[in-house]
Enzyme design. Structure first.
Site: not given
Length: 326
Positions: A42, A272
């Site tokens: 959050h 990645d």
């Protein structure tokens, strides 16, 4: 593992409740060698979090982080003099005394999170139909066309009263709307909402272009002036008048309304860690009736979209009958 919405997904990320940390990460490794990265946050909006994940992957591969995140909060300084050009009380903020009690789903099985796949061909036809009456202006976006279609389909499946009012809460990114523009690498929350609204009878009886225009016009109104009016209001009125954010309400049923969170433009498949891009990126199991998530269907970028739609079980069969009708 199943790539469809399921309560089993709740085991693959940290808890959402009673958590003070801004970010939590859980790695789950399988015997086959695959791995799930589950995270809860959050700290910022979706645009920022997707950039964060890509940067995390760059760091893991020993690369320089690019783009470098910006933390300039000067954009939130109020104007002098402040100007409240729009109504924000009752939209983003409300009085504590007006807090309402909303229906609560006691059993997680009371809501079904349904995954719907829309092909590029279907989306193209939907967009053409939604834009067929806009007088030669720029066609409505795929997002606007699909949300218009889903708003109608879900409302019809819910069997609502014709004279009831329904709206859709749509997140609007302020980075390119503020003047001067805020760089895309800004890290934080720079999202406000658009609220297209209409009567159920008009939503279902008027053609698709009518609904697409409602959505387009509501999003367009959340512009530079609206963001700056909100900033002034938040700085000058909220604390002084003891207002609370409407977004903090813990709703589990949104009917007769909807909320749509679009992840269509986030570069999640650029992530990645050294072994290539993810096989799939998807939301967790989030059974809040009426809260939709829209995502690209896969990393191959074929233009198709998956919609994750929580519905009451009694509405599911009706929705399935009409969701592929254009």
């Amino acid at each position: 593992m199943s790539f469809k919405p399921s309560t089993s997904l709740l085991n693959l990320h940290p808890s959402l409740k009673g958590v003070a940390e801004l970010l939590q990460v859980q790695l789950t490794r399988f015997n086959c060698g695959s791995m799930v990265v589950g995270f809860t946050s959050h700290a910022a909006d979706g645009h920022s979090m997707s950039n964060f994940l890509v940067a995390w992957g760059q760091a893991c591969r020993g690369l320089e982080i690019s783009p470098i995140p910006s933390h300039d909060r000067a954009i939130f300084l109020p104007r002098d003099p402040s100007s409240f050009e729009f109504e924000h009380e009752g939209v983003e903020f409300m009085s504590e005394t007006l807090r309402k009690e909303y229906p609560i789903v006691n059993d997680i099985n009371d809501v079904v999170v349904h995954k719907v796949h829309f092909t590029l061909e279907f989306l193209g036809k939907l967009k053409a139909k939604a834009s067929s009456m806009n007088g030669g202006n720029k066609p409505y976006s795929t997002f606007e066309s699909l949300v218009a279609h889903l708003w109608r389909a879900i409302t019809k499946a819910r069997s609502l009263n014709n004279f009831e009012t329904t709206h859709v809460r749509i997140s609007v990114n302020g980075r390119m709307r503020l003047n001067p523009g805020v760089p895309n690498e800004y890290f934080g929350n720079l999202v406000l909402w658009a609220f297209p609204s209409t009567k159920v009878k008009d939503l279902l009886l008027e053609p698709l272009p009518y609904v697409a225009k409602l959505i387009h016009d509501a999003i367009t109104k959340v512009n530079n002036n609206y963001f700056k009016s909100f900033i002034d209001f938040a700085n000058c009125k909220v604390e002084a008048e003891n207002l609370i954010p409407t977004a903090d309400m813990n709703k589990s049923v949104l009917c007769p309304n909807l909320e749509v969170d679009s992840w269509l433009r986030f570069p999640f498949y650029d992530l990645d860690f050294g072994g290539g891009c993810p096989y799939i990126f998807m939301p967790s199991y989030f059974p809040t009736e009426g809260m939709m998530f829209l995502l690209p269907s896969s990393f191959i970028g074929d233009g198709s979209i998956d919609a994750f739609i929580p519905l009451f079980p009694d509405n599911l069969a009706s929705f399935n009958q009409i969701c592929y009708s254009d």
